[in-house]
Design a protein around this motif. Structure first.
Motif, PDB file in Angstrom:
ATOM      1  N   LYS A   1       9.009   2.693  -7.386  1.00 22.13           N
ATOM      2  CA  LYS A   1       9.439   1.770  -8.443  1.00 22.13           C
ATOM      3  C   LYS A   1      10.227   0.604  -7.861  1.00 22.13           C
ATOM      4  N   LYS A   2      10.791   0.804  -6.664  1.00 21.37           N
ATOM      5  CA  LYS A   2      11.570  -0.229  -5.994  1.00 21.37           C
ATOM      6  C   LYS A   2      11.237  -0.232  -4.507  1.00 21.37           C
TER       7      LYS A   2
ATOM      8  N   PRO B   1       8.583 -16.971   1.515  1.00 27.18           N
ATOM      9  CA  PRO B   1       8.591 -17.017   0.040  1.00 27.18           C
ATOM     10  C   PRO B   1       7.437 -16.225  -0.581  1.00 27.18           C
ATOM     11  N   GLY B   2       6.245 -16.347  -0.030  1.00 31.88           N
ATOM     12  CA  GLY B   2       5.103 -15.592  -0.563  1.00 31.88           C
ATOM     13  C   GLY B   2       5.246 -14.102  -0.317  1.00 31.88           C
ATOM     14  N   PHE B   3       5.831 -13.743   0.811  1.00 33.57           N
ATOM     15  CA  PHE B   3       6.079 -12.343   1.139  1.00 33.57           C
ATOM     16  C   PHE B   3       6.995 -11.714   0.087  1.00 33.57           C
TER      17      PHE B   3
ATOM     18  N   ALA C   1       0.830  -1.209   0.000  1.00 34.99           N
ATOM     19  CA  ALA C   1       0.000   0.000   0.000  1.00 34.99           C
ATOM     20  C   ALA C   1       0.864   1.258   0.000  1.00 34.99           C
ATOM     21  N   LEU C   2       1.935   1.261   0.794  1.00 32.53           N
ATOM     22  CA  LEU C   2       2.848   2.408   0.805  1.00 32.53           C
ATOM     23  C   LEU C   2       3.517   2.590  -0.550  1.00 32.53           C
ATOM     24  N   ALA C   3       3.972   1.487  -1.136  1.00 33.27           N
ATOM     25  CA  ALA C   3       4.626   1.558  -2.442  1.00 33.27           C
ATOM     26  C   ALA C   3       3.680   2.138  -3.490  1.00 33.27           C
ATOM     27  N   ARG C   4       2.442   1.723  -3.449  1.00 31.56           N
ATOM     28  CA  ARG C   4       1.459   2.241  -4.415  1.00 31.56           C
ATOM     29  C   ARG C   4       1.129   3.697  -4.134  1.00 31.56           C
TER      30      ARG C   4
ATOM     31  N   LYS D   1       6.761  -8.088  -7.293  1.00 27.84           N
ATOM     32  CA  LYS D   1       5.862  -7.591  -8.335  1.00 27.84           C
ATOM     33  C   LYS D   1       5.831  -6.062  -8.377  1.00 27.84           C
ATOM     34  N   ILE D   2       6.302  -5.428  -7.329  1.00 29.33           N
ATOM     35  CA  ILE D   2       6.395  -3.960  -7.315  1.00 29.33           C
ATOM     36  C   ILE D   2       7.579  -3.599  -8.146  1.00 29.33           C
TER      37      ILE D   2
END
Length: 91
Positions: free
Chosen positions: A58-59, A82-84, A50-53, A90-91
């Motif tokens: 971009k990273k 692994p899921g984390f 959410a913060l990244a969005r 994907k970001i």
């Protein structure tokens, strides 16, 4: 430009979200001392995404202590990390 994210252990540098000291899996150690809480890995992942969005990052840079139990790995860390990492890639 360096911008601290108010209320979060994070900052933004240009288009990189820097997040520090997650200590994923600390719930396992807390449980060994008699206090049981649910896993926080999923909610932590969602907060970071959410913060990244929100900041159009971009990273994502994870700075230190991503997981709590070093050098060992708990069952919780083994199954959840692994899921984390996959979701954050994907970001």
């Amino acid at each position: 430009m360096l911008k601290f994210v108010c209320g979060e252990p994070a900052l933004l540098h240009n288009k990189t979200l820097v997040v520090a000291d997650l200590h994923l899996g600390i719930e396992n150690e807390i449980a060994s001392r008699g206090v049981r809480i649910g896993s926080l890995t999923e909610s932590t992942k969602e907060r970071i995404i959410a913060l990244a969005r929100a900041f159009h990052a971009k990273k994502i840079l994870l700075l230190g202590d991503v997981k709590h139990n070093v050098p060992n790995i708990s069952w919780q860390e083994y199954t959840e990390l692994p899921g984390f990492f996959s979701a954050l890639q994907k970001i």
